[in-house]
Design an enzyme around this catalytic site. Structure first.
Site, PDB file in Angstrom:
ATOM      1  N   ILE A 109     -16.153  16.646  -5.292  1.00  0.00           N
ATOM      2  CA  ILE A 109     -17.338  16.573  -6.136  1.00  0.00           C
ATOM      3  C   ILE A 109     -17.142  15.472  -7.176  1.00  0.00           C
ATOM      4  O   ILE A 109     -16.007  15.108  -7.496  1.00  0.00           O
ATOM      5  CB  ILE A 109     -17.645  17.928  -6.794  1.00  0.00           C
ATOM      6  CG1 ILE A 109     -16.519  18.337  -7.748  1.00  0.00           C
ATOM      7  CG2 ILE A 109     -17.894  18.997  -5.734  1.00  0.00           C
ATOM      8  CD1 ILE A 109     -16.852  19.576  -8.565  1.00  0.00           C
ATOM      9  N   GLY A 150       0.752  -2.147   8.691  1.00  0.00           N
ATOM     10  CA  GLY A 150       1.834  -1.201   8.464  1.00  0.00           C
ATOM     11  C   GLY A 150       2.928  -1.309   9.492  1.00  0.00           C
ATOM     12  O   GLY A 150       3.873  -2.075   9.342  1.00  0.00           O
ATOM     13  N   HIS A 170     -17.235  15.078 -10.441  1.00  0.00           N
ATOM     14  CA  HIS A 170     -16.378  15.303 -11.606  1.00  0.00           C
ATOM     15  C   HIS A 170     -14.903  15.290 -11.224  1.00  0.00           C
ATOM     16  O   HIS A 170     -14.068  14.701 -11.931  1.00  0.00           O
ATOM     17  CB  HIS A 170     -16.729  16.639 -12.269  1.00  0.00           C
ATOM     18  CG  HIS A 170     -15.788  17.019 -13.369  1.00  0.00           C
ATOM     19  ND1 HIS A 170     -15.860  16.455 -14.631  1.00  0.00           N
ATOM     20  CD2 HIS A 170     -14.732  17.889 -13.398  1.00  0.00           C
ATOM     21  CE1 HIS A 170     -14.904  16.970 -15.385  1.00  0.00           C
ATOM     22  NE2 HIS A 170     -14.207  17.833 -14.662  1.00  0.00           N
ATOM     23  N   THR A 171     -14.575  15.923 -10.110  1.00  0.00           N
ATOM     24  CA  THR A 171     -13.180  16.013  -9.693  1.00  0.00           C
ATOM     25  C   THR A 171     -12.620  14.650  -9.320  1.00  0.00           C
ATOM     26  O   THR A 171     -11.491  14.304  -9.693  1.00  0.00           O
ATOM     27  CB  THR A 171     -13.043  16.990  -8.513  1.00  0.00           C
ATOM     28  OG1 THR A 171     -13.479  18.282  -8.938  1.00  0.00           O
ATOM     29  CG2 THR A 171     -11.614  17.080  -8.021  1.00  0.00           C
ATOM     30  N   LYS A 224       0.845  -1.193   0.000  1.00  0.00           N
ATOM     31  CA  LYS A 224       0.000   0.000   0.000  1.00  0.00           C
ATOM     32  C   LYS A 224       0.875   1.234   0.000  1.00  0.00           C
ATOM     33  O   LYS A 224       1.797   1.371   0.812  1.00  0.00           O
ATOM     34  CB  LYS A 224      -0.902   0.032   1.238  1.00  0.00           C
ATOM     35  CG  LYS A 224      -1.926   1.172   1.210  1.00  0.00           C
ATOM     36  CD  LYS A 224      -2.423   1.549   2.593  1.00  0.00           C
ATOM     37  CE  LYS A 224      -1.500   2.582   3.223  1.00  0.00           C
ATOM     38  NZ  LYS A 224      -2.087   3.236   4.418  1.00  0.00           N
ATOM     39  N   THR A 243     -10.720   3.427  10.880  1.00  0.00           N
ATOM     40  CA  THR A 243     -10.513   2.580  12.056  1.00  0.00           C
ATOM     41  C   THR A 243      -9.993   3.364  13.254  1.00  0.00           C
ATOM     42  O   THR A 243      -9.907   2.818  14.357  1.00  0.00           O
ATOM     43  CB  THR A 243      -9.558   1.415  11.740  1.00  0.00           C
ATOM     44  OG1 THR A 243      -8.362   1.927  11.144  1.00  0.00           O
ATOM     45  CG2 THR A 243     -10.216   0.428  10.794  1.00  0.00           C
ATOM     46  N   LYS A 257      -7.856   7.749  -0.884  1.00  0.00           N
ATOM     47  CA  LYS A 257      -9.141   8.114  -0.260  1.00  0.00           C
ATOM     48  C   LYS A 257      -9.718   9.399  -0.851  1.00  0.00           C
ATOM     49  O   LYS A 257      -9.996  10.363  -0.134  1.00  0.00           O
ATOM     50  CB  LYS A 257      -8.987   8.240   1.262  1.00  0.00           C
ATOM     51  CG  LYS A 257      -8.548   6.956   1.965  1.00  0.00           C
ATOM     52  CD  LYS A 257      -8.491   7.163   3.470  1.00  0.00           C
ATOM     53  CE  LYS A 257      -8.104   5.899   4.205  1.00  0.00           C
ATOM     54  NZ  LYS A 257      -6.682   5.540   4.008  1.00  0.00           N
ATOM     55  N   LEU A 258      -9.949   9.400  -2.144  1.00  0.00           N
ATOM     56  CA  LEU A 258     -10.434  10.600  -2.816  1.00  0.00           C
ATOM     57  C   LEU A 258     -11.833  10.974  -2.323  1.00  0.00           C
ATOM     58  O   LEU A 258     -12.687  10.114  -2.119  1.00  0.00           O
ATOM     59  CB  LEU A 258     -10.452  10.387  -4.326  1.00  0.00           C
ATOM     60  CG  LEU A 258      -9.114  10.009  -4.971  1.00  0.00           C
ATOM     61  CD1 LEU A 258      -9.269   9.925  -6.485  1.00  0.00           C
ATOM     62  CD2 LEU A 258      -8.012  10.988  -4.603  1.00  0.00           C
ATOM     63  N   HIS A 259     -12.047  12.271  -2.157  1.00  0.00           N
ATOM     64  CA  HIS A 259     -13.332  12.763  -1.645  1.00  0.00           C
ATOM     65  C   HIS A 259     -13.508  14.196  -2.126  1.00  0.00           C
ATOM     66  O   HIS A 259     -12.892  15.119  -1.596  1.00  0.00           O
ATOM     67  CB  HIS A 259     -13.335  12.700  -0.117  1.00  0.00           C
ATOM     68  CG  HIS A 259     -14.678  12.950   0.495  1.00  0.00           C
ATOM     69  ND1 HIS A 259     -14.907  12.822   1.837  1.00  0.00           N
ATOM     70  CD2 HIS A 259     -15.862  13.306  -0.032  1.00  0.00           C
ATOM     71  CE1 HIS A 259     -16.177  13.098   2.112  1.00  0.00           C
ATOM     72  NE2 HIS A 259     -16.777  13.406   0.977  1.00  0.00           N
TER      73      HIS A 259
END
Length: 236
Positions: free
Chosen positions: A66, A213, A68-69, A34, A123, A62-64
């Site tokens: 709108i 990790g 389209h973006t 990862k 988590t 962890k994309l967040h």
């Protein structure tokens, strides 16, 4: 349903040389690596491509944003060819659906498309933490709510704690891919994780992938630490 729980080593560092050393040494002893925010922001996408060469890649950004973006971001990340990539389920059904469409457009039917994973509840969060952000629900209730939304909108799977695996399987069946961070071998420090389990417990619960990790990368011998976890998974 019989499944083999696979191990992802989280290479959380801002150092390209450190990540490369870990990736090289663990090549035969983990199922995937990862690379996340810390490494990608510090070292760039070219470094992600180089360090992940020869490995299955879990690209955990962890994309967040709108719809389209986020869709455009996933299109830009497609050349890295990750096996797994993440968005936040709380971005909503349209964002998730557009993300799935973007990946399908970037990867024709005859190529291996990355699995789109929706992050449910981190988590590091507990009920008190959820209440702080206006969510009056237990972590399990919120994971189930977001998990159902994400899968119905087109996500291939979810990122959740091991404690939510059983209720998610009951609600959604065996098909969704469940990736489980917050894994700590017996005797390891919990660090900033709150909802944790051992590798064997997560495997028995039905995780497809576990993410480990610091118990690997901070061990005196990361290779031996990874091998011990793989042995625990095999015997679970």
């Amino acid at each position: 349903m019989s499944r083999r729980t696979r191990l992802i080593a989280a290479l959380d560092t801002a150092s390209r040389s450190t990540a490369q050393d870990w990736a090289d040494s663990l090549k035969n002893d983990v199922d995937a690596i990862k690379l996340g925010l810390e490494f990608t922001y510090a070292c760039g996408l070219d470094a992600v491509k180089t360090v992940s060469a020869g490995h299955e890649l879990f690209l955990d950004l962890k994309l967040h944003d709108i719809p389209h973006t986020v869709a455009s971001g996933l299109t830009a990340l497609a050349p890295l060819r990750p096996a797994l990539t993440t968005i936040h389920a709380s971005g909503g059904s349209e964002m998730i659906a557009r993300s799935r469409e973007a990946l399908e457009s970037a990867f024709p039917a005859d190529t291996k498309r990355p699995k789109l994973l929706a992050v449910t509840v981190l988590t590091s969060m507990n009920a008190e933490g959820l209440l702080d952000i206006g969510v009056n629900a237990t972590p399990q209730e919120q994971v189930l709510r977001l998990g159902k939304l994400a899968i119905s909108a087109g996500a291939d799977g979810l990122v959740c704690s091991a404690h939510e695996i059983a209720p998610l399987r009951d609600a959604l069946g065996d098909e969704p891919v469940l990736v489980v961070p917050g894994i700590r071998p017996a005797g390891s420090a919990s660090d900033d994780q709150k909802r944790i389990m051992t590798p064997g417990q997560a495997a028995q619960a039905g995780a497809d992938w576990i993410v480990v990790g610091r118990p690997i990368t901070k061990a005196a011998d990361p290779v031996l630490a990874a091998r011990a976890i793989m042995e625990e998974l095999a015997s679970a």
